[in-house]
Write a protein that holds these residues in place. Structure first.
Motif, PDB file in Angstrom:
ATOM      1  N   ASP A   1       0.839  -1.197   0.000  1.00 30.96           N
ATOM      2  CA  ASP A   1       0.000   0.000   0.000  1.00 30.96           C
ATOM      3  C   ASP A   1       0.871   1.243   0.000  1.00 30.96           C
ATOM      4  OD1 ASP A   1      -2.445  -1.461   2.201  1.00 30.96           O
ATOM      5  OD2 ASP A   1      -2.254  -1.497   0.031  1.00 30.96           O
ATOM      6  N   ALA A   2       0.388   2.299  -0.682  1.00 36.22           N
ATOM      7  CA  ALA A   2       1.153   3.537  -0.755  1.00 36.22           C
ATOM      8  C   ALA A   2       1.190   4.225   0.597  1.00 36.22           C
ATOM      9  CB  ALA A   2       0.525   4.450  -1.798  1.00 36.22           C
ATOM     10  N   LYS A   3       2.219   5.021   0.793  1.00 38.74           N
ATOM     11  CA  LYS A   3       2.372   5.721   2.044  1.00 38.74           C
ATOM     12  C   LYS A   3       1.655   7.059   1.973  1.00 38.74           C
ATOM     13  CE  LYS A   3       6.127   7.560   4.905  1.00 38.74           C
ATOM     14  NZ  LYS A   3       5.654   6.962   6.141  1.00 38.74           N
TER      15      LYS A   3
ATOM     16  N   SER B   1       1.515  10.712  -2.807  1.00 40.44           N
ATOM     17  CA  SER B   1       2.091  10.947  -4.133  1.00 40.44           C
ATOM     18  C   SER B   1       2.416   9.658  -4.885  1.00 40.44           C
ATOM     19  CB  SER B   1       3.351  11.808  -4.008  1.00 40.44           C
ATOM     20  OG  SER B   1       4.294  11.164  -3.170  1.00 40.44           O
ATOM     21  N   THR B   2       2.526   8.534  -4.185  1.00 40.51           N
ATOM     22  CA  THR B   2       2.860   7.270  -4.864  1.00 40.51           C
ATOM     23  C   THR B   2       1.638   6.378  -5.061  1.00 40.51           C
ATOM     24  OG1 THR B   2       3.407   6.222  -2.747  1.00 40.51           O
ATOM     25  CG2 THR B   2       5.207   7.304  -3.939  1.00 40.51           C
TER      26      THR B   2
ATOM     27  N   TYR C   1      -7.697   3.151  -3.469  1.00 42.03           N
ATOM     28  CA  TYR C   1      -8.673   4.086  -2.951  1.00 42.03           C
ATOM     29  C   TYR C   1      -8.054   4.904  -1.819  1.00 42.03           C
ATOM     30  CZ  TYR C   1     -12.511   1.733  -5.393  1.00 42.03           C
ATOM     31  OH  TYR C   1     -13.351   1.223  -6.346  1.00 42.03           O
ATOM     32  N   VAL C   2      -8.628   6.062  -1.572  1.00 38.47           N
ATOM     33  CA  VAL C   2      -8.278   6.882  -0.414  1.00 38.47           C
ATOM     34  C   VAL C   2      -9.383   6.716   0.626  1.00 38.47           C
ATOM     35  CG1 VAL C   2      -7.773   9.184   0.452  1.00 38.47           C
ATOM     36  CG2 VAL C   2      -7.076   8.541  -1.876  1.00 38.47           C
TER      37      VAL C   2
ATOM     38  N   ARG D   1      -4.495  12.814  -8.282  1.00 41.61           N
ATOM     39  CA  ARG D   1      -4.709  11.851  -7.201  1.00 41.61           C
ATOM     40  C   ARG D   1      -3.534  11.778  -6.227  1.00 41.61           C
ATOM     41  NH1 ARG D   1      -5.380   6.658  -7.895  1.00 41.61           N
ATOM     42  NH2 ARG D   1      -7.046   6.527  -6.350  1.00 41.61           N
ATOM     43  N   LYS D   2      -2.663  12.746  -6.262  1.00 40.85           N
ATOM     44  CA  LYS D   2      -1.509  12.697  -5.369  1.00 40.85           C
ATOM     45  C   LYS D   2      -1.790  13.293  -4.008  1.00 40.85           C
ATOM     46  CE  LYS D   2       1.981  12.429  -8.985  1.00 40.85           C
ATOM     47  NZ  LYS D   2       3.232  12.986  -9.548  1.00 40.85           N
ATOM     48  N   SER D   3      -2.927  13.920  -3.859  1.00 43.39           N
ATOM     49  CA  SER D   3      -3.295  14.441  -2.549  1.00 43.39           C
ATOM     50  C   SER D   3      -4.812  14.513  -2.427  1.00 43.39           C
ATOM     51  CB  SER D   3      -2.674  15.818  -2.302  1.00 43.39           C
ATOM     52  OG  SER D   3      -3.205  16.758  -3.209  1.00 43.39           O
ATOM     53  N   SER D   4      -5.256  14.639  -1.205  1.00 42.95           N
ATOM     54  CA  SER D   4      -6.692  14.765  -0.966  1.00 42.95           C
ATOM     55  C   SER D   4      -6.912  15.611   0.286  1.00 42.95           C
ATOM     56  CB  SER D   4      -7.354  13.400  -0.799  1.00 42.95           C
ATOM     57  OG  SER D   4      -6.802  12.689   0.299  1.00 42.95           O
TER      58      SER D   4
END
Lengths: 113, 110
Positions: free
Chosen positions: B1-3, B25-26, B32-33, B68-71
């Motif tokens: 899973d991405a960090k 960012s990765t 999903y977020v 999609r690199k931030s939310s």
């Protein structure tokens, strides 16, 4: 969403003893998970429990220390064995509904003296 | 899973909108977020999740940037009961586990 209960809600135990924590879900679920949250820390997954198969443990957690049972689709237990003060944590179970969302129980607060 | 990366703490005045940022960012295209929160000593509570589009439910809104690199999680009218640690997690659909970071400790001030 699934309704999850845990017993006991809290306990104080002596070192060297074992405690079994129960997790009950109000509907049948495939996956159940056990997490640990040490004081001031975030949650860490201990293991994943599927009904009818052996639990899958994360790195750093072993079956001898944290045996898990999953006798049916609504119930699981986690035992913390041969406890030491370092095992003082909140232990949480969760379920995964349809691979979409995990819901958590209220947690079991364990203090080992 | 991405960090994910979140600020360790934030303050917000009661009645104002609380905007909690998260960098991922990765993140990969099929991750999903998810947002959860943990009110003191309780089990984590699911808030909302999304893939690409912005999402809104009765608790909050989730704004995901086009790349999609931030939310950002938005609590539109924060109350004292919203004081909690908020966790942003990226997760593959159908993946088994949630990987929790340290989250953001949000304090709502009267």
């Amino acid at each position: 969403s699934a309704v999850i209960s845990q017993k006991p809600s809290r306990d104080i135990c002596q070192r060297g003893t074992s405690l079994t924590i129960q997790c009950q879900v109000d509907s049948q679920v495939t996956m159940m998970f056990w997490y640990r949250q040490q004081p001031g820390q975030s949650l860490t997954l201990i293991a994943t429990a599927n009904q009818g198969s052996e639990a899958t443990y994360e790195s750093g957690f072993v079956i001898d220390k944290f045996p898990i049972s999953r006798p049916n689709l609504t119930f699981s237990t986690l035992t913390v064995s041969n406890m030491s003060p370092e095992d003082s944590s909140i232990y949480l179970c969760s379920t995964d509904q349809g691979g979409q969302t995990q819901y958590f129980g209220p947690g079991t607060r364990l203090l080992v003296l | 899973d991405a960090k994910t990366t979140q600020p360790p703490s934030m303050d917000c005045a009661e009645g104002r909108a609380a905007n909690l940022p998260c960098n991922h960012s990765t993140i990969s295209g099929n991750e999903y977020v998810y947002w959860y929160r943990q009110i003191h000593s309780q089990g984590p509570q699911y808030i909302i999740h999304g893939l690409k589009n912005n999402e809104t439910n009765e608790m909050a809104s989730l704004i995901i940037t086009e790349d999609r690199k931030s939310s950002t999680l938005i609590l539109p009218h924060a109350t004292l009961r919203d004081t909690a640690v908020y966790y942003c997690i990226v997760r593959l659909q159908g993946a088994q586990k949630l990987v929790f970071g340290q989250g953001t400790r949000l304090t709502i001030n009267p």
